[in-house]
Design an enzyme around this catalytic site. Structure first.
Site, short mmCIF file in Angstrom:
data_model
loop_
_atom_site.label_atom_id
_atom_site.label_comp_id
_atom_site.label_asym_id
_atom_site.label_seq_id
_atom_site.Cartn_x
_atom_site.Cartn_y
_atom_site.Cartn_z
N ILE A 206 0.81 -1.15 0.19
CA ILE A 206 0.01 -0.05 -0.17
C ILE A 206 0.87 1.36 0.05
O ILE A 206 0.52 2.46 0.04
CB ILE A 206 -1.00 -0.08 1.16
CG1 ILE A 206 -0.24 -0.23 2.65
CG2 ILE A 206 -1.99 -0.86 1.15
CD1 ILE A 206 -1.13 -0.29 3.76
N GLY A 207 2.08 1.23 -0.03
CA GLY A 207 2.88 2.26 0.20
C GLY A 207 4.32 1.82 -0.25
O GLY A 207 4.89 0.87 0.09
N ASP B 41 9.27 16.18 8.68
CA ASP B 41 8.71 15.96 7.29
C ASP B 41 7.31 15.83 7.28
O ASP B 41 6.51 14.96 7.08
CB ASP B 41 9.36 14.43 7.23
CG ASP B 41 9.37 14.22 5.49
OD1 ASP B 41 9.26 15.01 4.80
OD2 ASP B 41 9.61 12.84 5.12
N LYS C 254 8.99 -0.96 1.77
CA LYS C 254 7.50 -1.09 1.28
C LYS C 254 6.59 -1.21 2.32
O LYS C 254 7.04 -1.73 3.42
CB LYS C 254 7.31 -2.23 0.40
CG LYS C 254 8.02 -2.24 -1.16
CD LYS C 254 7.77 -3.59 -1.74
CE LYS C 254 8.41 -3.09 -3.21
NZ LYS C 254 8.59 -4.44 -4.09
N GLY D 28 8.63 3.60 -0.45
CA GLY D 28 9.43 4.83 -0.20
C GLY D 28 10.85 4.51 -0.08
O GLY D 28 11.08 3.22 -0.52
N GLY D 29 11.68 5.40 -0.07
CA GLY D 29 13.32 5.04 0.03
C GLY D 29 13.66 3.92 1.31
O GLY D 29 14.39 3.21 0.84
#
Ligand SMILES: *[C@@H]1O[C@H](CO)[C@@H](O)[C@H](O)[C@H]1NC(C)=O
Ligand SMILES: *[C@@H]1O[C@H](CO)[C@@H](O)[C@H](O)[C@H]1NC(C)=O
Length: 785
Positions: A489-490, A607, A496, A492-493
């Site tokens: 569902i996502g 962030d 997962k 990023g760096g």
């Protein structure tokens, strides 16, 4: 022999005692001599033939009373050099290579790849190298030198490069082990330099134009760093003149965001016809310029800064390579050069100095390091007096050379402390049973050990019932159908995020980080540490974590409505009403307010953005992703060395410039979120006209002109109280004040947003005389503390 996590290594051992190798042939002179030590086999590496040192060779002869040839079947981390580094010559008595070449200047490169062979452990090896009356190295310990010098580099071998003036037809290079120790060498390169690479007198930093004699015949010179700024690694076969390696620069930058890469492959020529081999044209095709902060602020009041670990008590020659790649007239880029915090040059205009666009040229400076300075700084910054347009700097390449003061380039760190630290690290790696002492592996191990320790720190908190549960990998594989890609569902760096169902039927978001990434590990620890301490209705809560088998997995409550951003634009979800948006902003503001004030030290999120505000099944907003978070006080002294982190478009310009982080940086980012919520557009959209690219700038322009309503989300039109919007926009504007001190606190933002919600409520229900919202909100806040 088993190396943890790296499979089985078979060490092929080959021990040969060598007698004297004699070579009486008449010798022809060669321009490039490449030697593969410890074997009679030739190998092809970097597009060149490296000849075994055991085979007869007219260019170089080996003489030693006793030395050992050793090899390993596996070389880790450096595929290009694998075949070259597989063999090594080990010596416990002096080893001489005699080079037969014409007098002249040469690059001498010595390659050392540390691996352990029988009882010869590279970590315990100390040796010196001498040639032409210079001491090139003394008591060199290769693993230690790698850990000091190539701290930022991916190279796992040490390549030491010297520029030596050879005056006779045969030159001896002596490798001398320290008493009761031994030495080793994997490869030797000797490359003739016909052109004059160095001039005899060089400008002194802040010497008011004074120069000093380079005097290479007496000093000796060693290359410390050679960078292709703004570009990628240049390999020896791409630098046809002298087979030099030009590294990438980013990891040496203090704040990588300060520089923007520039590339222009159009025809570049050398400004001086005598300088064509100083650097390959590839170096000049790329550069770093100062990040165009007109998106953030008007002028560039910061420096691009690079920092290099160096040996103290030596002089250094700093060579900067320039080429104006963009402008075809002068005065477009005027800047200052600082070396070690001192002004080396002012009013630098590359175009003028080089005599045009696409002209390559260089500048040299000399500076001495005192006995307690271990870092050399190079900084480029704006000329204070120059105009907005001219306040930019650019750098294409950088070389740093070490110069001795007495012919001895060797440096032995005599800080008993520091060295024993280095040694104990090595002993540690030994104890765990390494066949090969790779820096990368050492670093990885240290991280793992640190992680274990930290996780222990987290554990006790579990007993207070605050920390999450420790899950097994088996549990999590079951929950995610073995990390099924369809449940992602996502991404990023870090890795997962999977949607999973835990065995008690509870849905969870399972964030699995890339176990190799050091960055990820630090963030993983930060997040566990923070989340186990923090509980709040408006912070995503952590259910548990898993650190089995080097995994870094965090398990959170599942937020079924996803990110705030996905409800604003770019998807086909129904648009949110003004009231919903206000409630979501209030929720997120509460979460941040709690972060800033809820714990003793105060926590800065770092962030804040709409993809880090998550919505549960009832659209209750929760702040997520604490990977970059920092506690307040520990930051005070890190403003120089902490790289600016956060997301472009949300980044506080004051933080960007000063690198000093405060809670007000979160307030700035939250202001951007507020404008994003009302305008429903991406924060940076480069396809828009200049003044609209950056939402924060564009919204501020419209807000100041009183025309914000012209750029708001069309789906809101007619469905909001103009007073409520006005109040909302006012607080958003205050959040974006240039200076942190002028911005409101999250508490003030929260009160203001609650007021905006009240105004919207009374607009929606004009007959409910007394809205009780404000009171409720305050109650809830107190309850949560
Ligand atoms: C190794 O390379 C040298 C130089 O090119 C050549 O003379 C020699 O024959 C080669 N040796 C082998 C075993 O191929
Ligand atoms: C750039 O660096 C120099 C030398 O360290 C320093 O004096 C100067 O203030 C810096 N400039 C800016 C704008 O930060």
């Amino acid at each position: 022999m088993v190396v943890k996590g790296r499979g089985v290594l078979g060490l092929f051992l080959l021990v040969i005692l060598l007698g004297f190798v004699k070579n009486g042939e008449a010798l022809a002179h060669a321009n490039t001599v490449l030697i593969n030590c410890g074997t009679n086999a030739n190998v092809t590496v970097d597009g060149a033939n490296w000849v075994g040192d055991k085979a007869p060779n007219k260019n170089i002869t080996l003489s030693t009373s006793r030395s050992i040839e050793a090899s390993t079947s596996s070389v880790d981390g450096n595929p290009d050099y694998e075949s070259l580094y597989r063999t090594v010559r080990i010596f416990s008595e002096p080893l001489n290579y005699t080079f037969h070449g014409a007098p002249g200047n040469y690059f001498l490169r010595l390659h050392f790849y540390p691996f352990t062979f029988q009882n010869y452990n590279a970590n315990l090896s100390y040796f010196g190298v001498e040639t032409c009356g210079f001491t090139l190295a003394s008591s060199l310990n290769v693993p230690y030198a790698i850990s000091q010098k190539n701290r930022n580099s991916s190279f796992v071998a040490l390549v030491k490069e010297y520029y030596v003036p050879i005056q006779t037809n045969s030159t001896v290079i002596t490798f001398r082990p320290d008493k009761e120790s031994f030495g080793f060498v994997n490869a030797i390169e000797i490359v003739r330099v016909i052109d004059k690479l160095f001039v005899d007198s060089v400008k002194q930093v802040s010497g008011n134009g004074a120069t000093v004699a380079l005097d290479l015949q007496k000093r000796g010179i060693e290359t410390m760093y050679r960078l292709n700024i703004g570009g990628t690694l240049i390999k020896p076969d791409q630098d046809s003149s002298f087979r030099r390696i030009w590294e990438e620069d980013s990891s040496y930058m203090i704040n990588q965001d300060a520089g923007t890469e520039l590339k222009n492959t159009s025809k570049i020529t050398y400004a001086s016809p005598n300088a064509t081999t100083l650097a390959p044209l590839l170096v000049y095709e790329t550069a770093k310029t100062m990040t165009n902060t007109s998106l953030v602020v008007q002028l560039r009041f910061f420096n691009m800064s690079w920092r290099f670990p160096v040996d103290p008590s030596f002089d250094y020659l700093i060579r900067l390579h320039f080429c104006e790649l963009v402008y075809d007239k002068s005065s477009q880029r005027i800047f200052k050069i600082y070396i070690n915090n001192k002004t080396a040059a002012e009013n630098v205009d590359i175009f003028t100095k080089a005599g045009g666009k696409n002209k390559a040229y260089h500048e040299d400076y000399i500076d001495g390091m005192t006995s307690n300075s271990n870092n050399l700084w190079v900084q480029l910054g704006p000329e204070a007096a120059s105009s907005d347009q001219g306040s930019d700097a650019a750098l294409n390449g950088l070389e740093i050379f070490k110069l001795s003061r007495d012919g001895n380039l060797g440096y032995v760190p005599n800080l008993g402390d520091e060295e024993s630290k280095g040694k104990s690290k090595m002993t540690l790696s030994l104890g765990i049973g390494f066949g090969i002492a790779l820096v990368a592996v050492i670093a990885w191990l240290i991280i793992c050990l640190r992680k274990k320790k930290r996780t222990k720190d987290v554990k006790p908190k579990k007993s207070c019932g605050r920390s999450g549960k420790r899950f097994t990998l088996v549990d999590l594989k079951a929950a995610t159908n073995n990390f099924d890609e369809s449940l992602v569902i996502g991404v990023g760096g870090f890795g997962k995020v999977y949607k999973g169902e835990l065995n008690d039927g509870i849905l969870a978001a399972i964030k699995r980080s890339n176990p190799q990434s050091q960055q990820g590990l630090v963030e993983f620890e930060t997040e566990i540490e923070l989340l186990s301490k923090l509980r709040h209705r408006h912070l995503v809560s952590m259910i548990g974590f898993c650190d089995e088998q080097n995994e870094m997995i965090l398990i959170y409550e599942y937020m079924s409505n996803g990110t705030l951003r996905s409800h604003l634009f770019g998807g086909d979800l129904p648009s949110l009403s003004w009231k919903q948006r206000l409630e979501i902003c209030i929720g997120a503001a509460r979460g941040l307010y709690y972060l800033h004030t809820g714990s003793e030290r105060g926590i800065i999120h770092r962030d804040v953005k709409t993809t880090n505000i998550l919505l549960d099944g009832s659209f209750v907003a929760k702040m997520a992703d604490f990977g970059l978070s920092k506690s307040g006080p520990s930051l005070e002294h890190t403003h120089v060395s902490t790289a600016v982190k956060g997301s472009f478009g949300y980044l506080d310009p004051e933080y960007f410039m000063k690198q000093q982080l405060t809670a007000k940086s979160d307030v700035y980012s939250f202001g951007v979120v507020l404008f994003e919520v009302v305008c429903a557009r991406v924060v940076i959209n480069p396809s828009l006209p200049m003044e609209q690219i950056n939402l924060a700038e564009w919204a501020m322009i419209c807000q100041k002109k009183g025309v914000l309503e012209t750029i708001i989300d069309p789906s809101l039109r007619g469905n909001y109280s103009p007073k409520s919007l006005k109040s909302f926009a006012e607080i958003a504007e205050k959040c974006l004040a240039d200076e942190g001190v002028a911005r409101p606190t999250m508490g003030e933002v929260l009160c203001h947003l609650e007021h905006a919600l009240q105004l919207q409520e009374s607009w929606l229900h004009p007959n409910d005389a007394n809205s009780s919202h404000a009171l409720e909100s305050l109650d809830e806040r107190e309850h949560e503390q």
